[in-house]
Design a protein around this motif. Structure first.
Motif, PDB file in Angstrom:
ATOM      1  N   UNK B  21       0.841  -1.198   0.000  1.00 50.45           N
ATOM      2  CA  UNK B  21       0.000   0.000   0.000  1.00 50.45           C
ATOM      3  C   UNK B  21       0.866   1.233   0.000  1.00 50.45           C
ATOM      4  N   UNK B  22       0.526   2.197  -0.816  1.00 50.88           N
ATOM      5  CA  UNK B  22       1.438   3.302  -1.023  1.00 50.88           C
ATOM      6  C   UNK B  22       1.586   4.265   0.141  1.00 50.88           C
ATOM      7  N   UNK B  23       0.568   5.030   0.506  1.00 49.31           N
ATOM      8  CA  UNK B  23       0.822   6.086   1.471  1.00 49.31           C
ATOM      9  C   UNK B  23       0.946   5.562   2.891  1.00 49.31           C
ATOM     10  N   UNK B  24       0.604   4.318   3.136  1.00 53.17           N
ATOM     11  CA  UNK B  24       0.795   3.729   4.445  1.00 53.17           C
ATOM     12  C   UNK B  24       0.138   4.507   5.555  1.00 53.17           C
ATOM     13  N   UNK B  25      -1.170   4.455   5.651  1.00 53.29           N
ATOM     14  CA  UNK B  25      -1.862   5.232   6.676  1.00 53.29           C
ATOM     15  C   UNK B  25      -1.580   4.657   8.062  1.00 53.29           C
ATOM     16  N   UNK B  26      -1.242   5.502   8.995  1.00 56.82           N
ATOM     17  CA  UNK B  26      -0.943   5.034  10.345  1.00 56.82           C
ATOM     18  C   UNK B  26      -2.219   4.567  11.026  1.00 56.82           C
ATOM     19  N   UNK B  27      -2.157   3.454  11.683  1.00 58.47           N
ATOM     20  CA  UNK B  27      -3.317   2.937  12.386  1.00 58.47           C
ATOM     21  C   UNK B  27      -3.640   3.838  13.581  1.00 58.47           C
ATOM     22  N   UNK B  28      -2.653   3.953  14.437  1.00 57.82           N
ATOM     23  CA  UNK B  28      -2.826   4.831  15.583  1.00 57.82           C
ATOM     24  C   UNK B  28      -1.453   5.399  15.924  1.00 57.82           C
ATOM     25  N   UNK B  29      -1.443   6.509  16.599  1.00 54.31           N
ATOM     26  CA  UNK B  29      -0.181   7.131  16.936  1.00 54.31           C
ATOM     27  C   UNK B  29       0.096   6.894  18.412  1.00 54.31           C
ATOM     28  N   UNK B  30       0.855   5.852  18.687  1.00 61.36           N
ATOM     29  CA  UNK B  30       1.154   5.520  20.078  1.00 61.36           C
ATOM     30  C   UNK B  30       2.171   6.503  20.634  1.00 61.36           C
ATOM     31  N   UNK B  31       1.897   7.158  21.748  1.00 59.40           N
ATOM     32  CA  UNK B  31       2.953   7.922  22.404  1.00 59.40           C
ATOM     33  C   UNK B  31       4.029   6.952  22.865  1.00 59.40           C
ATOM     34  N   UNK B  32       5.236   7.453  22.961  1.00 59.07           N
ATOM     35  CA  UNK B  32       6.396   6.576  23.085  1.00 59.07           C
ATOM     36  C   UNK B  32       6.219   5.498  24.146  1.00 59.07           C
ATOM     37  N   UNK B  33       6.029   4.288  23.697  1.00 60.43           N
ATOM     38  CA  UNK B  33       5.923   3.167  24.627  1.00 60.43           C
ATOM     39  C   UNK B  33       7.198   2.353  24.641  1.00 60.43           C
ATOM     40  N   UNK B  34       8.053   2.615  23.682  1.00 61.84           N
ATOM     41  CA  UNK B  34       9.301   1.862  23.623  1.00 61.84           C
ATOM     42  C   UNK B  34      10.182   2.258  24.784  1.00 61.84           C
ATOM     43  N   UNK B  35      10.842   1.270  25.373  1.00 55.49           N
ATOM     44  CA  UNK B  35      11.647   1.559  26.540  1.00 55.49           C
ATOM     45  C   UNK B  35      13.121   1.370  26.280  1.00 55.49           C
ATOM     46  N   UNK B  60      12.762  10.388  19.454  1.00 52.22           N
ATOM     47  CA  UNK B  60      12.167   9.292  18.688  1.00 52.22           C
ATOM     48  C   UNK B  60      10.687   9.534  18.469  1.00 52.22           C
ATOM     49  N   UNK B  61      10.225   9.117  17.317  1.00 53.81           N
ATOM     50  CA  UNK B  61       8.783   9.131  17.068  1.00 53.81           C
ATOM     51  C   UNK B  61       8.367   7.726  16.645  1.00 53.81           C
ATOM     52  N   UNK B  62       7.252   7.294  17.198  1.00 52.72           N
ATOM     53  CA  UNK B  62       6.796   5.914  17.022  1.00 52.72           C
ATOM     54  C   UNK B  62       5.606   5.903  16.084  1.00 52.72           C
ATOM     55  N   UNK B  63       5.512   4.854  15.276  1.00 54.15           N
ATOM     56  CA  UNK B  63       4.411   4.757  14.350  1.00 54.15           C
ATOM     57  C   UNK B  63       3.964   3.298  14.239  1.00 54.15           C
ATOM     58  N   UNK B  64       2.672   3.078  14.274  1.00 56.23           N
ATOM     59  CA  UNK B  64       2.133   1.745  14.030  1.00 56.23           C
ATOM     60  C   UNK B  64       1.572   1.703  12.619  1.00 56.23           C
ATOM     61  N   UNK B  65       1.942   0.666  11.897  1.00 61.47           N
ATOM     62  CA  UNK B  65       1.515   0.573  10.502  1.00 61.47           C
ATOM     63  C   UNK B  65       1.037  -0.844  10.202  1.00 61.47           C
ATOM     64  N   UNK B  66       0.071  -0.974   9.331  1.00 58.33           N
ATOM     65  CA  UNK B  66      -0.470  -2.295   9.017  1.00 58.33           C
ATOM     66  C   UNK B  66       0.435  -3.057   8.058  1.00 58.33           C
ATOM     67  N   UNK B  67       0.223  -4.354   8.007  1.00 56.73           N
ATOM     68  CA  UNK B  67       0.985  -5.197   7.090  1.00 56.73           C
ATOM     69  C   UNK B  67       0.818  -4.696   5.665  1.00 56.73           C
ATOM     70  N   UNK B  71       7.347   1.071   4.188  1.00 52.94           N
ATOM     71  CA  UNK B  71       7.963   1.733   5.335  1.00 52.94           C
ATOM     72  C   UNK B  71       9.061   2.690   4.905  1.00 52.94           C
ATOM     73  N   UNK B  72       9.853   2.279   3.936  1.00 49.90           N
ATOM     74  CA  UNK B  72      10.940   3.106   3.438  1.00 49.90           C
ATOM     75  C   UNK B  72      10.879   3.066   1.926  1.00 49.90           C
ATOM     76  N   UNK B  73      10.981   4.209   1.315  1.00 49.99           N
ATOM     77  CA  UNK B  73      10.978   4.255  -0.138  1.00 49.99           C
ATOM     78  C   UNK B  73      12.327   4.742  -0.643  1.00 49.99           C
ATOM     79  N   UNK B  74      12.847   4.056  -1.645  1.00 48.53           N
ATOM     80  CA  UNK B  74      14.131   4.463  -2.214  1.00 48.53           C
ATOM     81  C   UNK B  74      13.951   5.615  -3.194  1.00 48.53           C
ATOM     82  N   UNK B  75      12.740   6.131  -3.276  1.00 44.45           N
ATOM     83  CA  UNK B  75      12.486   7.223  -4.218  1.00 44.45           C
ATOM     84  C   UNK B  75      12.524   8.595  -3.537  1.00 44.45           C
ATOM     85  N   UNK B  76      12.409   8.614  -2.224  1.00 41.59           N
ATOM     86  CA  UNK B  76      12.461   9.891  -1.517  1.00 41.59           C
ATOM     87  C   UNK B  76      13.726   9.944  -0.662  1.00 41.59           C
TER      88      UNK B  76
END
Lengths: 259, 259
Positions: B21-35, B60-67, B71-76
């Motif tokens: 999927x192209x624009x990869x819409x974020x499911x939800x924006x979790x505030x930093x839960x990573x420890x 750091x900024x965290x993002x949840x994304x669906x399968x 995630x990374x594009x070699x075009x930008x």
DNA sequence: CGAACCCTTGATACGCTTCAACAAGAGTGG
DNA sequence: CCACTCTTGTTGAAGCGTATCAAGGGTTCG
């Protein structure tokens, strides 16, 4: 059939193979003659701060070694980063007894090994001097302290490693997905543009290395490289004369490389 | 002939292919839960200083994304380092229209891209989420400032990149010199030892990815991988049942891998 | 049910290596 | 100086390794 055509003095031939010498006796121990030019050539495009250069000079040790010396061994833990200041070297593997099997080559101002010293283990590859060389060693511990004092230095080391990651990613990608002809076209084009950018005549590429070393870089046999050269010259894309290759049809070569 | 044998519930099957999927819409924006656990898992074996962890968390900024997300594009141009905090992802290339062509996979706590942000250009490869994922982005500029304040952080970034250089060097070396059977034996052994080190019964390796993704990692076609599995199981070295491989003759497998 | 996806198996084709032979320097020692 | 050897590059014939193409079965999902 046409011969190797070296007698007409077109190009300097690459040196013959030199046997790998084990302990690599130093010819002479030059006190640090390398200047800021080396560091900017190796650590990125812009000039370094004078105090960073001084810090590097303070910890660097320079060594002159004859052709054939084993510069880096994958059998001993590596404690220093290693820069090639003068001459040519090859990275590859040395089997227990057999000859050196090169994988890629490094030219005059460039890194021989910027990574393995950080890992506490052995280097991934051996390095052998192809010509007489001058190498500069940077002890990891000392460099780490210098990085702490000069953040710009840390920035440049990181960028250097990032460049290598990028280059190796491309190498792996090409090995997976491109055939020999495509890889050779790539290789030829890479040696094409930075040379004589004269738009008039055909581009001339001089092969400084032995053809079997070029073949090793491309992960093909010397026989296949020879056939590729003939094949491309029969198609009129290039003209091979000994160690000189004239590129006649740049567009067609690019078309092959883009496959 | 034996079937895929997934109905007997041996192993969990890998997920089916999901369209990119192209624009990869974020499911939800979790505030930093990573420890701190994530950072030590990703930046080396020993624990980080608390203030270094705090510095990382601050930028750091965290993002949840669906399968299936890109995630990374070699075009930008890439401006951030990228860590995979949860889930699985694949690195490879996305042709202009066709399907994603993976080259290697990244698992839960690991780097998706630690290098290209330092170079000011594009990433070398695209990255696609294989499962639902959580990724952590570190802006390069901010990380650089944090490195200047915490030299240990710089040290770990450098070590991370050095590890990648080492790994990619090995990958390139294997692609040049080892055939498909040897590479697969290598791959299997690598997934063997860290698992159940029980010296009694045969080692069991569960394949978490689709077989065609394993084949892509090994730079072979799915057909060839299928034939390799059958070939090795016919020789009695392994026993294949769906997505479960039992290693029966570890020594023989090591002999093949050492070729 | 059909459609989409995955894995498997077989037949065939192609790319590249391997092996062998040869020609042409380059270094060596008589 | 010439013979001798070592190394390099070239060419051809044969063979291996892997890809490609095509067909079929199993599973999941709509």
């Amino acid at each position: 059939l046409e011969t190797n055509a070296t007698s007409n003095g077109e190009t300097a031939k690459p040196m013959r193979q030199v046997r790998v010498r084990r302990p690599g006796p130093a010819i002479r121990f030059t006190p640090v003659t390398v200047g800021a030019a080396l560091w900017t050539a190796v650590l990125g495009p812009t000039a370094l701060a004078p105090e960073a250069v001084a810090a590097l000079q303070a910890i660097a040790s320079v060594r002159d070694l004859p052709a054939g010396s084993l510069l880096i061994s994958s059998r001993e833990p590596s404690r220093d980063l290693c820069v090639l200041a003068r001459g040519d070297a090859a990275l590859g593997t040395v089997p227990d007894d057999g000859h050196f099997h090169p994988e890629r080559t490094v030219q005059s101002p460039g890194w021989l090994d910027a990574s393995s010293a950080w890992l506490g283990g052995n280097a991934a590859l051996d390095a052998v001097a192809v010509s007489d060389v001058q190498i500069v060693m940077l002890p990891r511990a000392a460099l780490q302290q210098a990085m702490a004092r000069h953040p710009d230095l840390a920035r440049r080391i990181v960028a250097t490693l990032a460049r290598q990651v990028h280059a190796l990613t491309v190498v792996a990608h090409d090995l997976m997905h491109k055939d020999a002809e495509t890889r050779f076209a790539d290789w030829l084009l890479q040696r094409c543009t930075p040379e004589t950018e004269s738009a008039d005549g055909p581009q001339v590429v001089a092969l400084h290395e032995r053809k079997r070393d070029i073949a090793a870089q491309l992960a093909i046999t010397p026989e296949t490289l020879s056939r590729l050269l003939r094949q491309l010259s029969r198609k009129g894309l290039i003209d091979v004369m000994g160690y000189t290759v004239r590129v006649l049809d740049l567009a067609a070569l690019r078309a092959i490389a883009a496959a």
